[in-house]
Design a protein around this motif. Structure first.
Motif, mmCIF file in Angstrom:
data_model
loop_
_atom_site.group_PDB
_atom_site.id
_atom_site.type_symbol
_atom_site.label_atom_id
_atom_site.label_comp_id
_atom_site.label_asym_id
_atom_site.label_seq_id
_atom_site.Cartn_x
_atom_site.Cartn_y
_atom_site.Cartn_z
ATOM 1 N N ASN A 51 0.809 -1.229 0.000
ATOM 2 C CA ASN A 51 0.000 0.000 0.000
ATOM 3 C C ASN A 51 0.840 1.276 0.000
ATOM 4 O OD1 ASN A 51 0.853 0.154 2.642
ATOM 5 N ND2 ASN A 51 -1.180 -0.148 3.550
ATOM 6 N N GLY A 52 2.112 1.144 -0.319
ATOM 7 C CA GLY A 52 2.961 2.316 -0.523
ATOM 8 C C GLY A 52 3.403 3.020 0.745
ATOM 9 N N HIS A 70 4.993 4.244 -9.183
ATOM 10 C CA HIS A 70 4.608 5.210 -10.216
ATOM 11 C C HIS A 70 3.092 5.356 -10.318
ATOM 12 C CE1 HIS A 70 8.633 3.645 -11.548
ATOM 13 N NE2 HIS A 70 8.849 4.953 -11.514
ATOM 14 N N THR A 71 2.427 5.299 -9.178
ATOM 15 C CA THR A 71 0.969 5.431 -9.199
ATOM 16 C C THR A 71 0.535 6.439 -8.147
ATOM 17 O OG1 THR A 71 -1.087 4.150 -9.270
ATOM 18 C CG2 THR A 71 0.440 3.615 -7.509
ATOM 19 N N ASP A 72 -0.697 6.887 -8.248
ATOM 20 C CA ASP A 72 -1.290 7.807 -7.277
ATOM 21 C C ASP A 72 -1.575 7.022 -5.993
ATOM 22 O OD1 ASP A 72 -2.998 9.357 -5.729
ATOM 23 O OD2 ASP A 72 -4.188 10.069 -7.416
ATOM 24 N N LEU A 73 -0.798 7.294 -4.944
ATOM 25 C CA LEU A 73 -0.912 6.496 -3.722
ATOM 26 C C LEU A 73 -2.263 6.678 -3.030
ATOM 27 C CD1 LEU A 73 2.642 6.763 -2.100
ATOM 28 C CD2 LEU A 73 1.627 4.828 -3.309
ATOM 29 N N ILE A 74 -2.836 7.859 -3.138
ATOM 30 C CA ILE A 74 -4.155 8.087 -2.520
ATOM 31 C C ILE A 74 -5.200 7.208 -3.200
ATOM 32 C CG2 ILE A 74 -6.000 9.773 -2.152
ATOM 33 C CD1 ILE A 74 -3.789 11.891 -1.833
ATOM 34 N N ALA A 75 -5.174 7.189 -4.520
ATOM 35 C CA ALA A 75 -6.114 6.346 -5.270
ATOM 36 C C ALA A 75 -5.850 4.872 -4.993
ATOM 37 C CB ALA A 75 -6.001 6.639 -6.764
#
Length: 243
Positions: A51-52, A70-75
């Motif tokens: 989950n980053g 490389h992704t939006d951690l909130i999303a």
């Protein structure tokens, strides 16, 4: 089987301690994977990489087809539920507000929806809707744990991470929670990773069991396969303790 989570040659260090070393793992959609091993073997680190909350020193972690780095951690975190041993409920919030916390941040529930969804989630985890207005200190340990699971499910996650969620409750409550989470996972078809120190719990719940030692995989197999053919002395000793 469709891939849900993949660790590709992941190494994670804390100073001089290596928590994960060249770690490879694929978890499939709808799978219930239990993870077991000694303290410090890398189980919780693996969950936090998903989950980053942590980033790997080497290698990559992919969730739902996207590289976590490389992704939006909130999303990403909205698609992942997280339940831990000490529950982490907000003491100043009612049960209802605790459960609705994540949807309230994203404004995905209207006020009228909130009451309906909270009641539904309480029912899902085996609690009466009358508890919605209570505060965490007014609940038993088992009730608090169920509220924690309801909160983790509130965002309708595709992945649920559970880090020794039943470790602080008594044996009778624990058995009830085990049956509850087995039923929930089957009904919702959610991908579930469950960390435990209890080999009996790991074998009961997991469609596959991951045994870890010193940041590596000792064995990854079905409960039946693990018991029938332990891969090494550590797994053999672990399985022998299930009686």
């Amino acid at each position: 089987m469709e891939e849900c989570i993949r660790f590709d040659h992941v190494t994670k260090r804390y100073g001089s301690h290596t928590a994960l070393l060249d770690f490879d793992l694929t978890v499939y959609r709808g799978e219930f994977l239990t993870m077991i091993g000694r303290s410090g073997c890398g189980k919780t680190t693996a969950l936090r990489l998903i989950n980053g909350l942590l980033t790997p020193d080497e290698g990559s972690v992919s969730v739902l087809g996207k590289d976590v780095a490389h992704t939006d951690l909130i999303a990403l975190r909205r698609s992942i539920g997280y339940a831990i041993q000490n529950v982490g409920l907000f003491p100043h919030m009612t049960v209802a507000k605790n459960i609705a916390y994540v949807p309230s941040l994203s404004k995905s529930w209207t006020r009228s929806q909130e009451q309906q969804e909270v009641e539904k989630l309480l029912h899902t985890v085996g609690l009466d809707s009358s508890l919605a207005g209570r505060y965490p200190h007014e609940l038993s340990g088992g009730q608090q744990q169920r509220v924690g699971i309801a909160r983790a499910l509130a965002g309708n996650p595709q992945v649920l991470l559970m880090d020794e969620p039943f470790g602080a409750v008594d044996e009778i409550t624990r058995r009830g929670l085990q049956q509850e989470i087995l039923k929930l996972q089957k009904e919702l078809g959610i991908t579930l990773l469950f960390v435990t120190h209890d080999i009996k719990e790991a074998l009961l719940l997991g469609s596959r069991v991951l045994v870890m030692e010193n940041g590596r995989i000792s064995q990854l197999d079905t409960p039946e396969g693990l018991c029938a053919a332990p891969a090494d002395d550590f797994v053999r000793e672990l399985v022998a303790g299930r009686a």
